[in-house]
Design a protein around this motif. Sequence first.
Motif, mmCIF file in Angstrom:
data_model
loop_
_atom_site.group_PDB
_atom_site.id
_atom_site.type_symbol
_atom_site.label_atom_id
_atom_site.label_comp_id
_atom_site.label_asym_id
_atom_site.label_seq_id
_atom_site.Cartn_x
_atom_site.Cartn_y
_atom_site.Cartn_z
ATOM 1 N N ASP A 1 0.746 -0.878 0.057
ATOM 2 C CA ASP A 1 -0.046 -0.347 0.179
ATOM 3 C C ASP A 1 0.840 1.166 0.112
ATOM 4 N N LEU A 2 2.260 1.270 0.652
ATOM 5 C CA LEU A 2 3.247 2.824 1.131
ATOM 6 C C LEU A 2 3.735 2.262 -0.531
ATOM 7 N N GLU A 3 4.026 1.654 -0.870
ATOM 8 C CA GLU A 3 4.311 1.568 -2.481
ATOM 9 C C GLU A 3 3.650 2.636 -3.362
ATOM 10 N N LEU A 4 2.223 1.309 -3.648
ATOM 11 C CA LEU A 4 1.322 2.781 -4.358
ATOM 12 C C LEU A 4 1.042 4.032 -3.839
ATOM 13 N N TYR A 5 1.125 4.834 -2.608
ATOM 14 C CA TYR A 5 0.897 5.798 -2.180
ATOM 15 C C TYR A 5 2.140 6.616 -3.649
ATOM 16 N N LEU A 6 3.198 5.748 -2.961
ATOM 17 C CA LEU A 6 4.249 6.949 -3.557
ATOM 18 C C LEU A 6 4.801 6.937 -4.409
ATOM 19 N N ARG A 7 4.182 5.854 -5.422
ATOM 20 C CA ARG A 7 4.424 5.948 -6.900
ATOM 21 C C ARG A 7 3.500 6.901 -7.452
ATOM 22 N N ARG A 8 2.255 6.985 -7.326
ATOM 23 C CA ARG A 8 1.385 8.066 -7.275
ATOM 24 C C ARG A 8 1.822 9.182 -7.161
ATOM 25 N N ASN A 9 2.159 9.615 -5.193
ATOM 26 C CA ASN A 9 2.266 11.130 -4.732
ATOM 27 C C ASN A 9 3.465 10.780 -4.511
ATOM 28 N N GLY A 10 3.939 10.552 -4.768
ATOM 29 C CA GLY A 10 5.487 10.702 -4.100
ATOM 30 C C GLY A 10 4.886 10.216 -2.347
ATOM 31 N N PRO A 11 6.412 11.765 -1.644
ATOM 32 C CA PRO A 11 7.393 12.627 -2.483
ATOM 33 C C PRO A 11 8.565 11.480 -2.648
ATOM 34 N N PRO A 12 8.988 12.284 -3.672
ATOM 35 C CA PRO A 12 10.389 11.357 -3.993
ATOM 36 C C PRO A 12 11.410 11.307 -2.857
ATOM 37 N N PHE A 13 11.360 12.262 -1.732
ATOM 38 C CA PHE A 13 12.402 11.693 -0.635
ATOM 39 C C PHE A 13 12.036 12.286 0.516
ATOM 40 N N PRO A 14 11.002 10.671 0.913
ATOM 41 C CA PRO A 14 10.693 10.441 2.630
ATOM 42 C C PRO A 14 11.106 10.628 3.157
ATOM 43 N N THR A 15 10.218 11.316 4.330
ATOM 44 C CA THR A 15 10.401 11.580 6.281
ATOM 45 C C THR A 15 9.705 11.024 6.603
ATOM 46 N N ALA A 16 10.146 11.099 8.265
ATOM 47 C CA ALA A 16 9.256 10.205 9.361
ATOM 48 C C ALA A 16 8.083 11.007 9.169
ATOM 49 N N GLN A 17 8.114 12.513 8.882
ATOM 50 C CA GLN A 17 6.717 13.492 8.480
ATOM 51 C C GLN A 17 5.695 12.624 7.946
#
Length: 977
Positions: A429-445
């Motif tokens: 689920d996290l991968e699908l969100y990152l692919r569609r919406n980013g951000p390119p450099f995730p942070t803890a927040q």
Amino acid sequence: MFDPTDKPRVFALPPGVDFPDALIDGVLDRCDTRDPTALARVQILVNTRRMARRMRDLFDAGPARLLPKVSLLTEIGTNAVKLPPLASSLRRRLELAQLISRLLDQQPDLAARSSVYSLADSLAELMDEMQGEGVPPSKISELDASDMSSHWARAQQFFAIAEQYLSAQDGLMMDPQTRQRRVVEALIEHWQEAPPQHPIILAGSTGSRGTTALLMGAIARLPQGAVVLPGYDFDQPDAVWSRLDEPLQSEDHPQYRFRHLMQMLDLAPSDIAPWTDARPPSPERNRLISLALRPAPVTDAWLTEGPTLTDLATAASDVTLIQAPEPRAEALAIALRLRQAAETGQTAALITPDRMLTRQVSAALDRWNILPDDSAGLPLQLSPPGRFLRHVAALFAKPLNGETLLTLLKHPLCHSATMRGEHLLFSRDLELYLRRNGPPFPTAQTLSAICQKQKNPPPTGWVDWLTKWFAGQDIVGTRPLADWTEHLRQMAEAIAHGSHEAGSGTLWTGFAGAEALAILTTLEAEAEHGGDMTAREFGDLLGALLAGGEVRDPNAPHERIMIWGTLEARVQGADLLILGGLNEGSWPEAPNPDPWLNRALRNEAGLLLPERRIGLSAHDFQQAACAPEVWLTRSLRSDDAETVSSRWLNRVINLLNGLAEQGGPKAVRDMTARGQTWLDWAAELDRAPRVDAAPRPSPRPPIAARPLQLSVTEIKTLIRDPYAIYAKHVLRLKPLDPLVKEPDALLRGIAVHEFLETFIRHTADLTGDLTRDVFLEFAREQLDADVSWPAARRLWLARLARTADSFLSEERSRRQIAWPAKYEAKLKYLLTDIGFTLVGRADRIDLDETGALHIYDYKTGAPPTKSQQAKFDKQLLIEAAIAEQGGFEDLAPAHVAEAVFLRVGSPGANVPAPLADEPAPKVLADLRELIMAYLDETQGYTARRMLEKDTDVGYFDQLARFGEWDRSATPMPEDLT
């Protein structure tokens, strides 16, 4: 066991003989059968553990008896001589790196900082060689190198480090080579005073290293000592032996090391006696290989001795030659033969220094569940724990991105303790969100916020584990190596165990996990000697240490199918030997470049020449090529380039082809024909049923399934590539966004559009702010907010700066005519007679004093020409026509004075829409006609119908099987129900 003699006692076995088996036969023949303890008094020294295991296996086969002591060369005398403890090779590497770093701090021009560890490794290798060959540092410094003064001056500073290091360690700790030489020297001194009376046999070594040759000479002179050489060429004439005296000319010959040993022991070739009367499997082949490998200065012997070779058919009868078209075909053919050997009960071994070939063969054997016994094992860095540790260390060196995060989350060792299935679900689920919406450099927040947005949010414990151990781990600056290793272990174990309690999961389990843990433990123990380093330097160090480890499961491999390196092949035996990868660069391997000394200086100093490895490789070839059954294999191409056949294979083939009267060419043809049979069978493995190329699709879905709403920008797609509209709106497919976000043209366009909207809004009432400074300030703020890549931000800002003056000048002119009235104006227009709706947005609409509209669309790339707008890219024309019909929200119907593509951030002129040539009624009529055509059930959505260029790439080209057809193919309508 041995009769007294005045000469050193040296025996040998010819190439092709099963060395361990023949060695045992010779020992048994010489032992007094009346004394059951005679064999137990024999001490046999061998140079590899594999040979020691093979000899024990042969003895275990029976009958029952007392056995000799079989040990390694490196184990002799270690308990009898008191010496300082053995120094860790890792500690030496770290300490040398520290010394080199200090030297580079004082003289930065000596070498690049990034080469510190490679220089430390190279210097350590030179030091090992000096100790092994008994060359003191003073001898290196006394060499005459006046013709290479500048390089020599730099090298001398590194030699000074080696001398300083060796002096500092003397008496405290010893490296393995120094310790081994001291042991051998002390043992020889002890033997001179009290020589042992029991038999000592050193077997299987060629004496290529100075310490080993020294020990061989001492054992050969003992009252009951003997040396047994492997692969000694009894067919080589004395005249040829005498030509092998000069190392600079002859060290690449397979028998050179034996000639060097004879000189050291003052022996003649005739003094080397056969250990047993065992004959090679094919004496004819032994003579053929011996003649083919004569040293270069005496290859004229082919003309005089070649005609004396008889029965070439017998010599080549058990030899198969495979010249495969490419490496995969070679690997498949080898795998097929090894499979046959496994089924028929033969022992078979692949011998090659080409590790890529061995991995391909292992992969091919895996389809039949055959795991070969690979002497080199699997490199630890390629094992799951090795990859996992390298991925964790990569978190330190750079900001977290989607690729790094998902690589670790999906690794089989991640969250391996419990709840692995739920972990993978949350990761998906996290991968699908990152692919569609980013951000390119995730942070803890951002990761915490993303998890809260999920339809099925993960538990708090998993989110806390994710944000604690993955985000914000990149570390700037230097830290002590001890801190890096502690942090690595802590993170690796926490990530491997997972979000439930503490532990390390399955990270350290199995053979690979135990080896990885041993390396990390050694690194922790020696970390105090590593000094400070950056995260990237630590990652490089860890990768190098893991690359030096290997993983072998002694219980899993097949007992009769082996993969050997060339060292094992010298003293092992098998029914079938396959010499693979017989190309220059593999057989022989290209010598490593020496940054310190050339050949002449090495010879003068008494160090090993680069040709030593070539000579040893030649000896391995000669030994293996005389086995009972032999395969000689190579590939004609590799990496899209032609290969060069190994020099030894070339010699054998050329010699045979030159012996026409004895049937040499026919022997070569027969060898090749046998190989071609296996290549044909290998090709059948990959042969698949013929599948016809897919036709150019033109699906015709039911009218009810066809879209009744499109955006204005999709009209261009409907004209150029209707299949993309079908895939998106009928099949409802959406391309999966890449995991690795890049600062592409789409992101640039979005950022520039948002910046211009903000800037134009701000200056709508403040015309005085239409200045370059304000323009660039707004651009900088927007790029800082939307673009995560510093390099892309600076590049795009520089492009905007180059075009800022021209844009602002044009903007002032536009303000003289009209005033901004709408930003991102929404468009919705219903074609009532056909029930079709158009939607969209206009970047900007200005209103002049007469009430006329001016429509602008920002373009960061090249805008479409007027001709392209008239035929394909009708965005502005449609917007203008709909604006005159009142299709924009909160805008009454009005005349459109102009519609223009404004070029921003790249050089070039603005391009107006051809409103005069394409009046609104005509545009709407053409649009209605286009839509009506696709509401006709006979009209198909043809793939790539009118794309501008063949190189244009569409999102759904792979779905349409583009490549199996081209633009000349006739569309194939397909009714879908």
